[in-house]
Design a protein around this motif. Structure first.
Motif, short mmCIF file in Angstrom:
data_model
loop_
_atom_site.label_atom_id
_atom_site.label_comp_id
_atom_site.label_asym_id
_atom_site.label_seq_id
_atom_site.Cartn_x
_atom_site.Cartn_y
_atom_site.Cartn_z
N PRO A 1 39.32 39.82 70.62
CA PRO A 1 39.58 39.51 71.79
C PRO A 1 38.07 38.37 71.62
CG PRO A 1 38.93 41.19 73.05
CD PRO A 1 39.61 41.78 70.98
N ARG A 2 37.43 36.97 72.94
CA ARG A 2 36.65 36.52 72.49
C ARG A 2 35.66 37.73 73.66
NH1 ARG A 2 37.25 30.98 75.19
NH2 ARG A 2 37.80 32.68 77.51
N ALA A 3 34.42 37.54 72.88
CA ALA A 3 33.39 38.56 74.00
C ALA A 3 32.70 37.59 74.81
CB ALA A 3 32.58 38.92 72.63
N ASP A 4 32.88 38.24 76.24
CA ASP A 4 32.15 38.13 76.96
C ASP A 4 31.14 38.91 77.90
OD1 ASP A 4 30.81 36.57 79.34
OD2 ASP A 4 32.49 36.07 80.14
N PRO A 5 30.05 38.81 77.26
CA PRO A 5 28.63 39.76 77.94
C PRO A 5 28.99 39.94 79.79
CG PRO A 5 27.59 38.58 76.14
CD PRO A 5 28.68 37.91 76.56
N ASN A 6 29.27 38.55 80.02
CA ASN A 6 28.90 38.89 81.81
C ASN A 6 30.00 38.94 82.92
OD1 ASN A 6 26.29 37.30 81.41
ND2 ASN A 6 26.94 35.55 80.91
N SER A 7 31.89 39.37 81.46
CA SER A 7 32.65 39.39 82.53
C SER A 7 32.48 41.06 82.69
CB SER A 7 33.66 39.26 80.38
OG SER A 7 34.65 39.54 81.29
N PRO A 8 33.30 40.89 84.34
CA PRO A 8 33.04 42.49 84.33
C PRO A 8 33.76 43.31 83.78
CG PRO A 8 34.19 40.57 86.02
CD PRO A 8 33.65 39.81 84.64
N THR A 9 34.75 42.86 82.17
CA THR A 9 34.83 43.64 81.83
C THR A 9 35.44 43.99 80.43
OG1 THR A 9 37.01 41.85 81.31
CG2 THR A 9 37.88 43.09 83.61
N PHE A 10 33.87 43.28 79.60
CA PHE A 10 33.53 43.99 78.90
C PHE A 10 33.33 44.94 78.81
CE2 PHE A 10 29.62 43.64 76.33
CZ PHE A 10 29.98 43.84 75.41
N GLN A 11 32.89 45.94 79.32
CA GLN A 11 33.07 47.62 78.48
C GLN A 11 34.03 47.64 78.18
OE1 GLN A 11 30.34 49.27 77.64
NE2 GLN A 11 29.29 47.05 78.49
N LEU A 12 34.93 47.71 79.17
CA LEU A 12 36.67 47.73 78.31
C LEU A 12 36.76 46.90 77.64
CD1 LEU A 12 38.43 47.51 82.31
CD2 LEU A 12 38.16 49.53 80.59
N GLU A 13 36.03 45.87 77.66
CA GLU A 13 37.12 44.92 75.76
C GLU A 13 36.39 45.81 74.83
OE1 GLU A 13 35.78 41.30 76.57
OE2 GLU A 13 37.61 40.89 79.02
N ARG A 14 34.44 45.92 75.63
CA ARG A 14 34.11 46.55 74.00
C ARG A 14 34.51 48.13 73.29
NH1 ARG A 14 30.40 50.43 73.23
NH2 ARG A 14 28.35 49.88 72.24
N LYS A 15 35.18 48.77 73.80
CA LYS A 15 36.06 50.12 73.91
C LYS A 15 37.29 49.46 73.18
CE LYS A 15 34.90 53.20 77.77
NZ LYS A 15 35.22 53.82 79.18
N LEU A 16 38.10 48.43 73.77
CA LEU A 16 39.13 48.08 72.98
C LEU A 16 38.76 47.67 71.49
CD1 LEU A 16 42.13 46.16 73.95
CD2 LEU A 16 41.16 45.39 71.75
N VAL A 17 37.70 46.83 71.38
CA VAL A 17 37.67 46.62 70.32
C VAL A 17 37.01 47.54 68.78
CG1 VAL A 17 35.24 45.16 69.25
CG2 VAL A 17 36.76 44.60 71.14
N GLN A 18 36.61 48.88 69.87
CA GLN A 18 36.06 49.65 69.31
C GLN A 18 36.86 50.38 68.39
OE1 GLN A 18 32.24 52.38 70.76
NE2 GLN A 18 33.55 54.21 69.72
N LYS A 19 37.89 50.65 69.40
CA LYS A 19 39.32 51.18 68.82
C LYS A 19 39.97 50.78 67.81
CE LYS A 19 41.73 54.81 69.84
NZ LYS A 19 40.66 56.31 70.02
N GLU A 20 39.49 49.52 67.55
CA GLU A 20 40.30 49.01 66.68
C GLU A 20 39.12 48.81 65.38
OE1 GLU A 20 43.02 45.35 66.04
OE2 GLU A 20 43.41 47.45 66.83
#
Length: 740
Positions: free
Chosen positions: A680-699
């Motif tokens: 997904p598109r990375a947005d460090p300012n998004s409140p869900t950035f850390q959740l998305e980071r975990k998803l990307v790390q899993k991939e």
């Protein structure tokens, strides 16, 4: 063993006497594993005369070294030259196939000479031709030594190793037995023999096979020329049936009994025997009180390794008794095939497709109840194992029966786990490339307790080691980053926003935790069904055609499920099926890119699965599209390339899928793995950035598993350089954490 032979007290054999030379050769061959012959004239007709004993000798693992003179028949010379220059694979013989070997040796035609050539090509028969140095004449020795590994019998006499020498002439020979003679009695003979065989003798020289003189009649001093005049075919046809000696008849009967025992006995399916690691696995299992898990990478021979354990137990008791649990009916067939290779004959299969198994198991359990020693292999699906009908028979089996659980993580599934405490079989082996149940620690603990084992397990054979040792083939890894469409980004962002609102409330709130889990699943489905995968799939297919000109031996793991009408970009992809099944879209793209490519879907609803796999192996099907169905145990070594379109973070799935592709095949050099990674598109300012980071790390965990063992490791890692920077991730760090 050689001491089991009833040798004449005098040590002498004579034609026409109770103990004749033909009897000696037949009896000694059957009891031996090696024979050194120092001869004058040699004719392969002698092998035909001794076919019964010679074929059994070969099945013992026997090898012959021949030193002969330089005169052969035309056919024998041709067979010697063919065997010296041709691979054994060119011939249709196999040591374990005793009957085929015996029939070949028993007939005196073209097939017979192919058999002789095969014996030479496999170094079962090694021939050296010699002649005297600096003089006329020929080698005219008539002696040799039989070996059984511990004992030796040396013989010397008047008999040439030809049909006439064995059947027609009046001959004699004398024997010396190592267990009755001076220990040094064989040393000088063996030293002389080795010098002649290695070409190190002062009085004889080796000649090449090309220089062997193929003659029918030639004047060599008028001696023994009748050997070359005999009609070998007719003489060989007479065989031992014309011998009237009671000793000879007893020898034949004894050989026939040994052959019957051999044909009925289990044995390791390959002449080379178990590999060292397979022996180690058995010893480790015994050392762990006959319990344990074999954590072996897909393709390293878990099936052979575990059946070898059953074989070793048979060697101790004279009976093989095992129950094998498997996940699917396809694996029932594969295990049956492998068990038959070991010559396990009493095999009972139990599955939804099996009929008649209750009667077969009833017969076995009845015999056991009367104390009759009975061998059996029961191959049963996990589903059938849980049925009361099977459990009724299962509970009657001896507690020393070996329980093999293939894909052993299945044993902790609820339906099976509830039966484990009642399992009475004490010898247990769990088999899996990925034993640990990633999302079920309680199930993993239950499984490990059942097998009395824990990491690193009773035997462990990693994929890294398998690739390094050439058991699995090397591979190239080509990951493709897939982006979301604008519509998918909107849906993804909306779900992420909802997650952000309730994420802070998850701690201590079961309801909030369930809502988060549901939203994460919805967002994961967007990744799973991303339309960009279809575009990436088409690109990959075109890349394959550009590099290899055609798409063949290709396995495609397609996503499960269906597209909703709103999820399809009708301009890019027209509706391809009435129900929008995702796998059908991938199949249609293959047809569009390469209309001549033959494709078949391999799903849980497919008919004739075994036939489909055979057609794929034969190249009649070029592309196999699967939905999850080829995750466990199915053997498809001909696969050269795989395209992973179904995103999975479950290590068991992607590790086993990779193992399907890395199996060795004679016509396969490397494997090629194409993997779609949705980021997904990375947005460090998004409140869900850390959740998305975990998803990307899993991939990226899957990427690390694949990339770090790939031949093009750094090329594959470089694809994610920008992604790692955007999400503040490091592939080396992920690899270190996974390896801990």
């Amino acid at each position: 063993m050689l001491p089991d032979i009833e040798f004449p007290k005098s040590g002498d054999y004579r034609t026409g006497a109770e103990h004749d030379p033909l009897t000696f050769y037949m009896e000694a061959l059957v009891e031996s594993t090696r024979l050194d012959l120092l001869l004058g004239y040699f004719s392969s007709s002698a092998i035909s005369v001794l076919a019964l004993g010679f074929a059994k000798f070969i099945s013992n693992g026997g090898r012959v070294r021949l030193i002969i003179n330089h005169i052969l028949s035309e056919q024998d010379k041709a067979a010697v030259l063919a065997g010296s220059t041709t691979s054994a694979a060119a011939y249709s013989f196999h040591v374990a196939d005793y009957e085929s070997l015996r029939r070949a040796l028993d007939s005196y035609g073209h097939h017979f000479f192919d058999c002789i050539a095969w014996l030479i090509a496999t170094k079962r028969v090694q021939i050296r031709a010699i002649k005297p140095k600096d003089r006329r004449g020929i080698s005219h020795y008539k002696s040799g030594v039989f070996y059984d590994g511990e004992n030796k019998v040396r013989f010397k006499g008047s008999c040439n190793f030809t049909a006439s020498g064995l059947l027609e002439n009046l001959e004699e020979l004398a024997v010396t037995l190592s267990w009755k003679a001076d220990p040094d009695a064989f040393a000088e003979y063996e030293r002389t023999y080795n010098q002649l065989f290695d070409g190190q003798s002062d009085y004889a020289e080796l000649i090449s096979f090309d220089d062997i003189e193929a003659v029918i009649v030639r004047d060599y001093g008028g001696k023994d020329l009748d050997e070359l005049l005999v009609n070998e075919q007719k003489l060989a046809a007479q065989k031992a049936g014309e011998i009237r000696s009671q000793t000879h008849q007893r020898a034949i009967n004894k050989i026939l009994q040994k052959i019957d025992t051999y044909l009925a006995s289990p044995r390791f399916p390959y002449e080379s025997g178990p590999r060292d690691y397979q022996r180690d696995a058995y010893q480790n299992w015994v050392g762990n009180d006959y319990k344990g898990i074999f954590a072996m990478a897909t393709g390293t021979g878990k099936t052979i390794t575990s059946l070898n354990c059953v074989l070793n137990e048979w060697a101790k008791t004279g009976q093989y008794q095992a129950v094998i649990l498997v996940p699917t009916t396809v694996l029932v067939e594969q295990w049956t095939h492998e068990a038959r290779k070991f010559n396990f004959r009493e095999i009972i299969t139990v599955s939804g497709q099996s009929k008649g198994w209750p009667a077969e198991l009833g017969r076995i359990t009845t015999q056991l109840s009367f104390g009759v020693g009975t061998s059996f292999i029961v191959i049963v699906t996990y589903k059938s194992f849980t049925k009361p009908a099977f459990q009724t028979y299962f509970k009657r089996l001896p507690k020393t029966t070996v329980l093999l659980a293939d894909e052993a993580h299945n044993i902790a599934s609820p339906s099976v786990a509830q039966l484990l405490d009642g399992v009475h079989l004490t010898k247990r082996i769990g088999l899996s490339a990925t034993p640990r149940r990633v999302y079920d620690p309680e199930g993993s603990a239950h499984m490990e307790a059942f097998f009395h084992d824990s990491e690193p397990y009773t035997y462990n054979f990693s994929m890294e080691r398998a690739i390094a040792e050439g058991i699995l083939c090397q591979y190239y890894y080509f990951p493709h980053i897939v982006s979301l469409t604008p519509e998918e980004i909107v849906d993804y962002s909306e779900i992420s926003a909802k997650l952000a609102k309730i994420y802070a409330r998850t701690k201590g709130s079961d309801q909030a935790a369930k809502s988060v889990e549901m939203l994460l699943m919805q967002r994961k489905r967007i990744i799973h069904k991303a339309q960009g995968k279809l575009t990436a799939f088409e690109t990959i297919l075109n890349d394959i055609i550009a590099k290899r000109e055609e798409i063949d031996y290709t396995l495609v793991y397609a996503p499960e499920g269906f597209y909703a009408d709103t999820e399809i970009d009708e301009e890019a992809f027209s509706t391809m099926t009435e129900d929008n099944r995702i796998i059908d879209f991938y199949a249609s793209i293959v047809r569009q890119v390469s209309p001549t490519t033959t494709i078949t879907q391999y799903t849980s609803n497919s008919d004739d699965k075994e036939l489909v796999l055979k057609q794929f192996e034969a190249g009649q099907i070029n592309v196999l599209l699967s939905m999850k169905c080829l995750d466990e145990g199915v053997d498809i070594p001909r696969t050269e390339q795989a395209i992973f379109c179904s995103s999975t973070g479950n290590p068991r799935q992607f590790i086993q899928r990779r193992g399907r592709i890395l199996r060795q095949h004679p016509d396969k050099g490397f494997a090629y793995i194409y993997d779609m990674v949705v980021i997904p598109r990375a947005d460090p300012n998004s409140p869900t950035f850390q959740l998305e980071r975990k998803l990307v790390q899993k991939e990226l965990e899957r990427v690390v598993h694949f990339a770090f063992m790939a031949t093009n490791k750094y090329e594959a890692m470089n694809v994610f350089r920008e992604v790692c920077a955007a999400y503040e991730l490091n592939l080396d760090t992920i690899h270190t954490e996974l390896s801990a």
